[in-house]
Design an enzyme around this catalytic site. Structure first.
Site, short mmCIF file in Angstrom:
data_model
loop_
_atom_site.label_atom_id
_atom_site.label_comp_id
_atom_site.label_asym_id
_atom_site.label_seq_id
_atom_site.Cartn_x
_atom_site.Cartn_y
_atom_site.Cartn_z
CE LYS A 112 -4.20 -1.87 1.35
NZ LYS A 112 -5.69 -1.79 2.28
CE LYS A 193 -5.82 -8.70 -0.99
NZ LYS A 193 -6.95 -8.36 0.00
CE LYS A 196 -13.19 -4.25 1.40
NZ LYS A 196 -12.40 -3.51 2.58
P1 ATP Z 1 -8.36 -3.86 0.28
O1 ATP Z 1 -7.67 -4.57 -0.99
O2 ATP Z 1 -8.90 -2.72 -0.19
O3 ATP Z 1 -7.39 -3.67 1.36
P2 ATP Z 1 -9.77 -6.23 0.72
O4 ATP Z 1 -10.40 -6.57 -0.46
O5 ATP Z 1 -8.55 -6.94 1.14
O6 ATP Z 1 -9.36 -4.74 0.78
P3 ATP Z 1 -10.31 -6.15 3.58
O7 ATP Z 1 -11.47 -5.27 4.06
O8 ATP Z 1 -8.94 -5.58 3.84
O9 ATP Z 1 -10.77 -6.18 1.96
O10 ATP Z 1 -10.64 -7.77 3.86
C1 ATP Z 1 -11.72 -8.29 4.84
C2 ATP Z 1 -11.68 -9.64 4.80
O11 ATP Z 1 -11.74 -10.30 3.60
C3 ATP Z 1 -10.31 -10.08 5.61
O12 ATP Z 1 -10.66 -11.23 6.30
C4 ATP Z 1 -9.36 -10.57 4.17
O13 ATP Z 1 -8.62 -11.53 4.41
C5 ATP Z 1 -10.45 -11.15 3.34
N1 ATP Z 1 -10.08 -11.14 1.93
C6 ATP Z 1 -9.95 -9.99 1.10
N2 ATP Z 1 -9.58 -10.09 -0.05
C7 ATP Z 1 -9.62 -11.39 -0.28
C8 ATP Z 1 -9.54 -12.52 -1.33
N3 ATP Z 1 -9.05 -12.04 -2.64
N4 ATP Z 1 -9.62 -13.55 -1.17
C9 ATP Z 1 -9.68 -14.48 0.02
N5 ATP Z 1 -10.10 -13.34 1.30
C10 ATP Z 1 -9.95 -12.24 1.05
#
Ligand code: ATP
Ligand code: LTN
Length: 327
Positions: A112, A193, A196
């Protein structure tokens, strides 16, 4: 006493099937087995700038998505992080026992920070606040996706360091990862991965996307140069589609192999899209019902905060006493 579970998501964008299959679905599965607290971590979201009106709206949206997924507010506490001031208070005390080198090594921080012109201190402190969330409630289990496992590991290190400096204070938590779906990859780029904060078209399937958009994103997913499914040689894009199907359906490995081996990619994608839509349509219907009920969400969030507040206050009081602070 039941083991306590704590987890949370940031109200910083649209929740996607990675968030659902990696974390939320697992929360629903274990909610009646443990004493669960599910949080909307708005203080984490502001480590990167959020428009205030959008952030406020997202907090409610995430809460409604938890409920639509099947989190039962009668058995779990659903709460907003900034409604319980002890999260930030404990984070400061933990900051003071955390070497900065531990934080600089975090892969999420490095990724980040690399995308920012100027790196805010909050981004570096982010995992300490996450440790505070978990340790504040003496949680024993933290169900998250694979990308957060390193932060839970760090939480263990911080808890152990505090315990050795000031005496046994915190439960040292463990991670719970789902067997399938712990790391869903981007549909457009299976080397990344699903995230969001990634805005490329066809990168993610958001939980509130309409069915035609879901189908389009899955049908356009990157695969490889094989014509059909071969489990031995399948590339990451195909393995990701298979993981999405398996995580939604719960099908065992043998059934997956029998169903998909030799199937052409077009047909694989069609089946994955059908499976995702079959789950997300009723989910979206529940979401619409929840948000249309005046006052319901606000009541759930108020009730959640009230239920956890005494736990948070007790931990902070104990920490202040252990550290010699003024109580
Ligand atoms: P960002 O990428 O903006 O940081 P994010 O999509 O990773 O956001 P978070 O709010 O950080 O979302 O994650 C919420 C939950 O979803 C956490 O438990 C995280 O491990 C899980 N998670 C996020 N992305 C994935 C993914 N691609 N596959 C499986 N689990 C995920
Ligand atoms: N950093 C997590 C969200 C989060 C969290 C937590 C998860 C904040 N505090 C405590 C589990 C336990 C993420 O998913 N990005």
């Amino acid at each position: 006493m039941k083991t306590r579970v704590f987890s949370g998501m940031q109200p910083s964008g649209n929740l996607h099937i990675g968030n659902y299959l990696g974390a939320l679905k697992n929360w629903v599965r274990i909610q009646s087995e443990y004493e669960c607290i599910f949080c909307i971590v708005d203080l984490h979201a502001i480590t990167l700038y959020q428009g205030p009106a959008e952030l406020r709206a997202k907090i409610d949206e995430i809460a409604a998505l938890y409920l639509a997924a099947g989190i039962d507010p009668k058995v779990c506490s659903i709460m907003v992080q900034s409604a319980v001031p002890e999260h930030a208070e404990l984070a400061w005390m933990l900051t003071c026992v955390t070497p900065v080198g531990w934080l600089e090594r975090m892969t999420q921080y490095k990724a980040k920070a690399a995308r920012q012109e100027s790196v805010g201190d909050g981004l570096l402190q982010y995992p300490v606040l996450m440790a505070a969330d978990i340790l504040l409630y003496q949680a024993g289990i933290v169900p998250v996706g694979e990308d957060q496992a390193q932060h839970v590991e760090l939480t263990r290190d911080i808890a152990q360091r505090f315990n050795s400096l000031y005496g046994e204070t915190f439960v040292v938590p463990g991670t719970s990862l789902p067997a399938v779906g712990a790391r869903i990859m981007g549909l457009d780029d299976p080397a990344q991965k699903m995230s969001k904060s990634e805005t490329a078209a066809n990168h993610a399937v958001a939980l509130l996307d309409p069915p035609d958009k879901i189908r389009k994103a899955i049908m356009r997913a990157t695969t490889d140069s094989n014509p059909a499914v071969d489990y031995e040689t399948a590339g990451p894009g195909v393995l990701n589609l298979l993981a999405i199907y398996q995580a939604f359906s719960g099908a065992p490995d043998a059934e997956m192999k029998a169903r998909f081996t030799g199937l052409r990619y077009g047909e694989l994608k069609k089946q994955v899209a059908d499976m995702a839509i079959a789950h997300l349509e009723p989910f979206q219907e529940r979401y619409r019902r929840i948000v249309s009920e005046p006052g319901y969400l606000a009541g759930v969030l108020r009730g959640g905060a009230e239920r956890v507040a005494p736990l948070a206050a007790a931990t902070v009081r104990m920490v202040k006493e252990r550290m010699g602070l003024y109580v």
